[in-house]
Design an enzyme around this catalytic site. Structure first.
Site: not given
Length: 228
Positions: A100-102
Site C-alpha cells: 500500500l502507498d505510504k
C-alpha cells in the site's frame, strides 16, 4: 520456544489472547494442562486446545492493519516500515503481499510462503481488493458507471478491468478491483475527474481486518489461507 509464541504462530490468536487462554487452563501440552505462557515447547509437542490438536506451521501467514505513514517495505532509510510492527522473532524470511502507498491504511499480508504470495499477486488470479475511498468531490453516478466499465489510465495501453462500486455517501465509495497497477485507485479516480482524499483497504478476497486496530496483526486461519 515459549508456549504463547507457539500459539500465536499457529492460530489466529494474538500473544495476549494466547496468554489469557493458557492462564485459564484451556491448553494442554503432551496431555497435561499448563498455565504458564513461558512453558517451553517444541514443534514436536502435542499441543491441544478444547480437545483439538494445534499443528505447528512451517510457513507464516499474517494479516496486518497498516497505519498511515508506514512504508510497505522491509527497510527504508527515512520512514518506519511495516515489518517494524511484527514481533522480532516472527520477522525472519517474511515477504510483503499487497503493498500500500505510504499514506494509505488497511490490510496487507506478510508471509514466508513464496508460492502463496505468487498466487495472490498473479494477474491470472481473480483476487478482488476492496478499498474505502473518500474523494475530494461528489461522486457522480456517471463516474461510478465508468469505473465499473473500466477506465483508461494515463500512460496505459489498455483500460482497467471492470470494477465493483458501492456508493456509501456523496463523496465515499467502496471500490473493488482485481489488478494492482501503480497508484491504481488514485489514477482511476483521476481518470473520471475526481481526486482521492483518503484511501483504506478493507479486504483482500474474503479476508478482512477482523477487529484489528491500526498497527496490529494476526495469523490467518486455515480457511483464509486456502482461499488463494
Amino acid at each position: 520456544m515459549r508456549l504463547d509464541y507457539f500459539l500465536a504462530h499457529t492460530t489466529s490468536w494474538s500473544r495476549k489472547d494466547a496468554k489469557r487462554f493458557i492462564a485459564k487452563g484451556k491448553i494442554r501440552v503432551n496431555g497435561e494442562v499448563v498455565t504458564k505462557p513461558n512453558t517451553p515447547v517444541t514443534e514436536e509437542c502435542n499441543v491441544e486446545s478444547h480437545g483439538e490438536t494445534i499443528q505447528w506451521r512451517k510457513e507464516k501467514y499474517f494479516a496486518l492493519y497498516k497505519p498511515a505513514n508506514y512504508v510497505s517495505a522491509l527497510e527504508d532509510s527515512e520512514s518506519p516500515v511495516v515489518i517494524d510492527l511484527i514481533d522480532p522473532e516472527e520477522r525472519k524470511n517474511l515477504k510483503i503481499v499487497g503493498r500500500l502507498d505510504k499514506d494509505t491504511t488497511g490490510l496487507i499480508f506478510l508471509t514466508t510462503d513464496g508460492q502463496w504470495l505468487h498466487r495472490i499477486t498473479s494477474p491470472k488470479h481473480d483476487c478482488f481488493k476492496t478499498y474505502r475511498v473518500e474523494c475530494a468531490d461528489v461522486i457522480e453516478e456517471s463516474e461510478c458507471r465508468a469505473l465499473e466499465s473500466g477506465v483508461m489510465l494515463n500512460g496505459e495501453e489498455h483500460p482497467t478491468s471492470p470494477a465493483k462500486v458501492v456508493k456509501l455517501s456523496d463523496k465515499e465509495i467502496l471500490l473493488s478491483i482485481k489488478e494492482g497497477k501503480y497508484h491504481q485507485v488514485k489514477r482511476m479516480l483521476a481518470s473520471v475527474g475526481n481526486k482521492v482524499e483518503k484511501l483504506h483497504r478493507e479486504s483482500i478476497s474474503d479476508v478482512n481486518l477482523d477487529g484489528l486496530e491500526e498497527g496490529q496483526y494476526r495469523m490467518l486461519t486455515e480457511e483464509e489461507i486456502n482461499q488463494f
